[in-house]
Enzyme design. Structure first.
Site, mmCIF file in Angstrom:
data_model
loop_
_atom_site.group_PDB
_atom_site.id
_atom_site.type_symbol
_atom_site.label_atom_id
_atom_site.label_comp_id
_atom_site.label_asym_id
_atom_site.label_seq_id
_atom_site.Cartn_x
_atom_site.Cartn_y
_atom_site.Cartn_z
ATOM 1 N N ASP A 1 -14.197 -11.779 23.827
ATOM 2 C CA ASP A 1 -14.005 -12.979 23.174
ATOM 3 C C ASP A 1 -15.903 -13.612 23.229
ATOM 4 O O ASP A 1 -16.254 -14.376 22.128
ATOM 5 C CB ASP A 1 -13.912 -14.177 23.067
ATOM 6 C CG ASP A 1 -11.879 -14.468 22.433
ATOM 7 O OD1 ASP A 1 -11.964 -12.720 22.175
ATOM 8 O OD2 ASP A 1 -11.146 -14.606 23.049
ATOM 9 N N ASP B 1 -20.125 -3.634 11.048
ATOM 10 C CA ASP B 1 -19.048 -3.295 12.296
ATOM 11 C C ASP B 1 -19.171 -2.934 13.140
ATOM 12 O O ASP B 1 -20.174 -1.917 13.455
ATOM 13 C CB ASP B 1 -18.199 -1.902 11.574
ATOM 14 C CG ASP B 1 -17.001 -1.909 12.366
ATOM 15 O OD1 ASP B 1 -15.808 -2.074 11.977
ATOM 16 O OD2 ASP B 1 -16.386 -1.689 13.779
ATOM 17 N N ASN C 1 -12.962 -4.802 24.716
ATOM 18 C CA ASN C 1 -11.339 -5.455 24.618
ATOM 19 C C ASN C 1 -10.769 -5.270 25.848
ATOM 20 O O ASN C 1 -9.640 -5.743 27.022
ATOM 21 C CB ASN C 1 -10.803 -5.626 23.784
ATOM 22 C CG ASN C 1 -11.025 -7.140 23.089
ATOM 23 O OD1 ASN C 1 -11.483 -7.764 23.467
ATOM 24 N ND2 ASN C 1 -10.723 -6.821 21.272
ATOM 25 N N ASP D 1 -13.351 -7.566 14.596
ATOM 26 C CA ASP D 1 -15.152 -7.015 15.345
ATOM 27 C C ASP D 1 -15.147 -6.932 14.117
ATOM 28 O O ASP D 1 -17.147 -5.451 13.509
ATOM 29 C CB ASP D 1 -15.553 -5.400 16.158
ATOM 30 C CG ASP D 1 -14.866 -4.377 15.169
ATOM 31 O OD1 ASP D 1 -13.879 -4.746 15.114
ATOM 32 O OD2 ASP D 1 -14.517 -3.116 16.122
ATOM 33 N N HIS E 1 -9.740 -9.307 27.142
ATOM 34 C CA HIS E 1 -10.158 -9.952 25.839
ATOM 35 C C HIS E 1 -11.446 -11.440 25.585
ATOM 36 O O HIS E 1 -12.098 -11.559 24.922
ATOM 37 C CB HIS E 1 -8.678 -10.844 25.426
ATOM 38 C CG HIS E 1 -8.457 -9.465 24.705
ATOM 39 N ND1 HIS E 1 -8.230 -8.920 23.295
ATOM 40 C CD2 HIS E 1 -6.739 -8.694 25.112
ATOM 41 C CE1 HIS E 1 -7.123 -8.462 23.050
ATOM 42 N NE2 HIS E 1 -6.367 -7.830 24.663
#
Ligand code: C2E
Ligand code: CA
Ligand code: CA
Length: 754
Positions: free
Chosen positions: A354, A337, A345, A380, A350
């Protein structure tokens, strides 16, 4: 009411049904589209219940694919054609109610129906002729074929109502019958009519691929098409003693030995005197099935990274467990994680988020052995199924490798960012326990996160208790009445000589009716994960400000500060700064009275948002204290980039240094070089250094000798409720009474140095 139904290829054509029967059938059979061709002039001509149920059916089905055409007559034929074309594009089913056509009062022009029949027949042939046409078109052709058949059937029936000596009608009947049969013969679907004794009464020529010419009963047919394991289930499905209509999908074997997916539809037509049997329709859905499987595969793939997603996990684990039981190997599940990914983000957009995820994926792929399966199971969150291990330790080593590849900074836009990654791992040699690994690796991952992240935790059973405790805390927090259950205590921050209180730190206390006293060390991290910290933090801010206001009313010394702990989640909230400033304003406090304590890792977040918010608060006059300095990983170089006024050294560093000194046989009261170094750095920023958790006078002396200016700990005062704090303020002379300074009693030293 007679029901004449022609069934095929997922299309159903009915006639001589009441509106409500049509509606119910449409809903029951889950049609995608409904065409109602009715001779009645308008919807109003249907009886009230019929109207209601038709509208319900039309609503229930996907509204815009459903159409009704009323008042078919010679001039509206084109309307019927358009309607069928339109719905065929959407639907799998065509349903027509031509009940009313039969009624004498609405006697239709026979020529109109002949024409409609021809039209449908032509469209069917056109569609079938185009071999490359999409599957849907083929289905449509079949539908049309069946529709045409139904119309022909209707004409047949209708003809029988008339005088048998009417030759014209007889001719129509024959023509219609031939055409119906021809359409059946042209269809790629297999039609088999089974009589009441289970004998095959009719087979379309397409049945040749399944039924040897010598076969004459359903039972013999089953022996040849079904695999032995499926035969009984299929026999039950096809059992002609069972009433009603049913549909099933199964694997069948053709005469050429090929196997495929087939949809078998059994329609009980025994109530129809002409047919008097069961119509078995077999449709090849192999391609549809393949398409469906492709869609399933797509649904279990993450489009951004191309990795399998969470949906794919159960099947992967099942496969792994089977392999394990064969090979006797160990499997490990690694759960990863990314900490603080949400901030990337939120602040960089975003696209940047990404990009980072794609980079993370390529790094993880580098570490992936051919037998490892990498999945992205959440925004994530990644999981690796590591099979074929000899023991659990190997699983741990693999997890370390995944952590290592994510160690190097990532490129985000035009700068580079280091990501903290929490990794959990759990392994087993028991195939039955494989599904449990997901939850276990997750618990281990949260354990790693709670302990600062950037590390691998191996699952241990006590984590399960921890996880249970976590969920109990989460539940109790959700239902907590803050005003009843929360309170604040205040711990003095004192000059290193123990003579002077310079401020207090507010610390939250929670007395839960379900759980009793829960320490903030337990519930704050939980509330940070659940997001409840934002509401909790607002409560703290409001109550601290109100308390300071009360003390100010009593004459609190203007130089005394009050500190509040603030979590990263709170700082990330856009509303945090304006709300805090408005609360301070509401209580009429000077901003310089308040200190915001944030941990190092908060300030050093990858996005810079926290630093920016803290800068705004400083701009408004508040002070910023870097809490827990020296715990976990400190990056002095980066710390210099962020705004702060005070450094608070963590108790763990004090303890470590004291222990080291003891081991080296040094005097505990001697100055400590590391503390001295921190003081020098803080000195560059003229920032005072507070050391937390000071419990002994030796510690205090050593700190004083190292240049530390302030201490906080049990030695100089435990956290205490507001009443006790007010009493302490009073004896320390920090409430300015109305008396003159000279009359003020000298405050007792907090530490008796005698
Ligand atoms: P912290 O900010 O580092 O607070 C200091 C902790 O050390 C407090 O624990 C305090 O009671 C304890 N402490 C102080 N002196 C000594 C000592 O001499 N010896 C020992 N062994 N401990 C000492 P507490 O109150 O349990 O709080 C734990 C943590 O919970 C705090 O650590 C802080 O991170 C968090 N916390 C407490 N109140 C709040 C709050 O209102 N908001 C937020 N976000 N976090 C809070
Ligand atoms: Ca603190
Ligand atoms: Ca601290």
């Amino acid at each position: 009411m007679a029901v004449l139904a022609s069934v095929g290829a997922g299309y159903l054509v009915v006639e001589a049904m009441e509106e409500r029967e049509v509606a119910t059938a449409a809903v029951d059979l889950r049609f995608n589209a409904l065409v109602v061709i009715s001779h009645t002039r308008s919807l109003e001509d249907h009886d009230a219940q019929g109207q209601l149920e038709l509208s319900a059916a039309v609503d229930h089905l996907e509204g815009d694919h459903n159409e009704a055409l009323h008042g078919v007559n010679g001039t509206e034929l084109t309307g019927a054609q358009e309607l069928i074309d339109k719905v065929a594009g959407h639907g799998r089913m065509v349903l027509t109610d031509i009940d009313h056509l039969k009624e004498a009062s609405h006697e239709p022009d026979e020529a109109v129906f002949e024409e409609l029949l021809n039209l449908l027949g032509r469209r069917a042939e056109e569609a079938t002729a185009d071999a490359s046409a999409a599957e849907q078109q083929v289905t449509f052709a079949l539908a049309l074929a069946v529709l045409a058949g139904a119309l022909a059937g209707w004409l047949t029936l209708r003809a029988s109502y008339r005088s048998a000596s009417d030759r014209a009608v007889e001719q129509t009947r024959l023509r219609a019958g031939e055409r119906f049969e021809r359409l059946l013969e042209d269809s790629s679907d297999v039609f088999i009519l089974v009589d009441r004794d289970g004998r095959i009464a009719y087979r379309s020529s397409s049945a040749g691929s399944f039924v040897e010419p010598s076969i004459s009963t359903l039972s013999e047919l089953l022996d040849t098409v079904a695999d032995p394991g499926d035969r009984d289930a299929l026999a039950e499905h096809l059992d002609c003693a069972r009433p009603g209509r049913r549909q099933e999908q199964c694997i069948l074997k053709r005469l050429d030995g090929q196997r495929g997916s087939y949809e078998i539809l059994v329609s009980d037509l025994t109530s129809d005197e002409i047919v008097d049997g069961h119509l078995v329709t077999i449709r090849d859905v192999t391609q549809e099935e393949r398409l469906r499987q492709d869609l399933v595969a797509q649904a279990s793939t993450d489009p951004l990274t191309g990795l399998a997603n969470r949906r794919a996990l159960p099947a992967i684990l099942e496969g792994t467990a089977t392999e394990m039981s064969l090979l006797g190997t160990v499997v490990a599940l690694v759960s990863l994680d990314l900490d603080g990914f949400k901030d990337i983000n939120d602040t960089l957009g975003h696209q940047a988020g990404d990009d980072v995820l794609v980079q993370v994926t390529s790094r993880l792929r580098l570490a992936t052995r051919p037998t490892d399966i990498l999945l992205r199971v959440g925004g994530d969150e990644f999981v690796v199924v590591v099979a074929g291990l000899n023991n659990g330790q190997e699983g741990h080593r693999v997890a370390e490798r995944y952590l290592t590849v994510l160690d190097e900074p990532f490129t985000v836009g035009d700068h580079s960012e280091t990501l903290r990654v929490s990794v959990g791992v759990s392994a087993t040699d028991d195939p039955d326990r494989v599904p449990d690994l997901v939850a276990e690796a997750d618990m281990a991952m949260y354990h790693a996160k709670r302990h600062g992240g950037s590390q691998v935790s191996v699952f241990a059973p006590d984590m399960e208790l921890e996880a249970t405790a976590t969920s109990r805390i989460t539940r109790a927090l959700r239902s907590a009445d803050f005003d009843q259950e929360f309170s604040l205590v205040y711990q003095p921050i004192v000059s290193v000589d123990g003579q002077r209180i310079i401020g207090f730190e507010s610390l939250l206390r929670w007395n839960s009716p379900q759980l009793g006293m829960v320490s903030p060390g337990e519930f704050i991290p939980v509330s940070e994960r659940s997001g409840d910290i934002c509401d909790i933090g607002s409560w703290v801010i409001e109550h601290v400000c109100r308390q300071v206001h009360e003390w100010e009313q009593a004459g609190l010394d203007p130089n005394l500060t009050v500190s509040m702990n603030v979590s990263p989640r709170q700082l990330a909230n856009d509303a945090f700064v304006p709300r805090l400033l408005s609360t301070i304003g509401h209580w009429g406090l000077a901003a310089g009275r308040l200190v915001i304590e944030v941990t190092e890792s908060t300030v050093l977040d990858s996005t810079g948002v926290a630093a920016q918010r803290l800068q705004e608060l400083r701009g408004a006059g508040l002070k910023i204290s870097i809490d827990d300095f020296g715990s976990g990983y400190s990056n002095l170089g980066q710390l210099l980039r962020v705004p702060f006024d005070i450094i608070k050294i963590d108790r763990s560093l004090l303890l470590t240094l004291s222990e080291m000194r003891e081991l080296n046989g040094g005097d505990p009261a001697d100055p400590c070089a590391i503390m001295g170094a921190i003081v020098s750095i803080a000195g560059v920023f003229s920032a005072p250094v507070v050391c937390e958790g000071v419990e002994t006078d030796e510690q205090r002396q050593s700190l004083e000798a190292s240049g530390i200016t302030h201490v906080q700990g049990y030695l100089t005062g435990r956290p205490a409720p507001p009443e006790d704090t007010a009493a302490l303020l009073a004896v320390s002379g920090l409430f300015r009474p109305m008396r003159s300074t000279s009359e003020r009693p000298r405050p007792a030293a907090l530490v008796d140095r005698a």
